[in-house]
Design a protein around this motif. Structure first.
Motif, mmCIF file in Angstrom:
data_model
loop_
_atom_site.group_PDB
_atom_site.id
_atom_site.type_symbol
_atom_site.label_atom_id
_atom_site.label_comp_id
_atom_site.label_asym_id
_atom_site.label_seq_id
_atom_site.Cartn_x
_atom_site.Cartn_y
_atom_site.Cartn_z
ATOM 1 N N ALA A 235 0.828 -1.210 0.000
ATOM 2 C CA ALA A 235 0.000 0.000 0.000
ATOM 3 C C ALA A 235 0.862 1.259 0.000
ATOM 4 O O ALA A 235 0.690 2.165 0.808
ATOM 5 N N THR A 236 1.792 1.302 -0.947
ATOM 6 C CA THR A 236 2.727 2.418 -1.033
ATOM 7 C C THR A 236 2.846 2.859 -2.487
ATOM 8 O O THR A 236 2.969 2.029 -3.401
ATOM 9 N N LEU A 237 2.800 4.157 -2.690
ATOM 10 C CA LEU A 237 3.002 4.724 -4.022
ATOM 11 C C LEU A 237 4.500 4.823 -4.293
ATOM 12 O O LEU A 237 5.243 5.392 -3.492
ATOM 13 N N TYR A 238 4.933 4.257 -5.424
ATOM 14 C CA TYR A 238 6.338 4.314 -5.838
ATOM 15 C C TYR A 238 6.449 5.116 -7.127
ATOM 16 O O TYR A 238 5.655 4.937 -8.055
ATOM 17 N N ILE A 239 7.473 5.972 -7.178
ATOM 18 C CA ILE A 239 7.805 6.688 -8.408
ATOM 19 C C ILE A 239 9.308 6.547 -8.623
ATOM 20 O O ILE A 239 10.105 6.955 -7.776
ATOM 21 N N VAL A 240 9.706 5.956 -9.743
ATOM 22 C CA VAL A 240 11.131 5.713 -10.020
ATOM 23 C C VAL A 240 11.790 7.011 -10.484
ATOM 24 O O VAL A 240 11.325 7.642 -11.436
ATOM 25 N N GLN A 241 12.872 7.375 -9.815
ATOM 26 C CA GLN A 241 13.649 8.560 -10.203
ATOM 27 C C GLN A 241 14.913 8.207 -10.963
ATOM 28 O O GLN A 241 15.338 8.930 -11.854
ATOM 29 N N ARG A 242 15.538 7.103 -10.556
ATOM 30 C CA ARG A 242 16.772 6.661 -11.214
ATOM 31 C C ARG A 242 16.781 5.138 -11.237
ATOM 32 O O ARG A 242 16.251 4.483 -10.356
ATOM 33 N N GLY A 243 17.420 4.573 -12.274
ATOM 34 C CA GLY A 243 17.621 3.142 -12.330
ATOM 35 C C GLY A 243 16.489 2.368 -12.988
ATOM 36 O O GLY A 243 15.534 2.936 -13.538
#
Length: 303
Positions: A235-243
């Motif tokens: 139940a967590t929002l993830y947004i990829v910044q690098r990789g």
């Protein structure tokens, strides 16, 4: 004046200080040169008008020095030699007045030069504080691994992680800086910095309440994962910044988002598949509990 220049130009205080030292050196050298040139033209003593310039011309007949600008240039050469304590010895005092002026210039120049060198070295040493802290962290890490006798493979993994996490540490220091701002500026900066990522989230992209989006932006936390680590906070929002990461057979690259369904009330309806880091990965994340705290102040969005 310094803070005004820093605010208007965006130059660091270290850069401004270095420019101040340059100007101080030029200013001091100029006035010492003017004083020395004045003695060459107007010093009348018992030595039948023999000055440092007359003695110099007798020793070095070429090039011929006669014009005011030529005398000033030679005097400037002498003043910077005196100021920087180089002292070639080709221009020396000849009259008692010149000896007295030399003593005063050497005392003043020595103090000015010591002040400039001492402060300049300190500024240059600390001009990139993030790199300095990173190097200190790496040294501490090596000491810790050596003391605990960690396996070589684990040591390599730890060094690689901290090398890649250098950028993350800068982001964390930025958050500390943002916390010192007024609430309005905090919101503006957080929104400007995170807007490209927030536009990837469907229910934020269509949100008309700008203040709600600002609070979401302020609540995003940076986090880093090494290769093959699992990104599995439920139940967590993830947004990829690098990789790069892999999730459900798909490659998640920069700007990829998952966990948007944390807004659902039923856990059974959420997609709880974890992701695996393929490379070093930096993400911004927002847990469900933090979103719930924000929604307490925005009942319309909660509905």
């Amino acid at each position: 004046v310094t803070w005004l220049v820093a605010a208007k130009s965006g130059l660091s205080y270290q850069s401004i200080a270095l420019w101040k030292f340059v100007l101080l050196t030029v200013f001091s050298g100029h006035w010492m040169a003017c004083t020395w040139a004045f003695l060459a033209r107007y010093d009348k003593g018992e030595e039948d008008d023999v000055t440092w310039l007359v003695a110099l011309l007798e020793d070095k007949p070429e090039p011929h020095i006669a014009a005011a600008w030529q005398i000033y240039l030679v005097s400037l050469y002498w003043s910077f030699m005196t100021l920087t304590s180089i002292g070639y010895g080709d221009i020396v005092p000849f009259t008692y007045i010149e000896y007295g002026v030399c003593v005063v210039c050497m005392l003043i120049g020595g103090m000015i030069w010591a002040y400039i060198i001492g402060n300049a070295v300190n500024i240059i040493t600390n001009i990139d504080i993030h790199t300095h802290e990173y190097q200190r962290t790496m040294d501490d890490l090596n000491d810790m691994m050596r003391d605990r006798r960690l396996e070589p493979n684990l040591q390599v993994r730890l060094r690689t992680y901290f090398q890649n996490a250098h950028h993350l540490q800068r982001l964390i220091s930025h958050r500390t800086l943002i916390d010192k701002m007024s609430p309005q500026l905090q919101g503006e900066v957080a929104l400007a910095a995170n807007k490209p990522w927030l536009q990837k989230v469907s229910w934020l992209r269509d949100c008309t309440n700008n203040q709600f989006v600002v609070e979401i932006a302020k609540s995003l936390q940076p986090l880093a994962y090494g290769p093959e680590e699992v990104l599995d906070m439920a139940a967590t929002l993830y947004i990829v910044q690098r990789g790069l990461a892999a999730r459900r057979g798909k490659i998640m690259s920069v700007g990829s988002v998952w966990g948007e369904d944390l807004i659902l009330s039923e856990w059974e309806l959420m997609d709880r598949h974890a992701a695996i880091a393929l490379t070093y990965v930096e993400v911004l994340f927002l847990p469900r509990d933090e979103l719930g705290n924000i929604l307490l102040d925005f009942p319309e969005e909660a509905a």
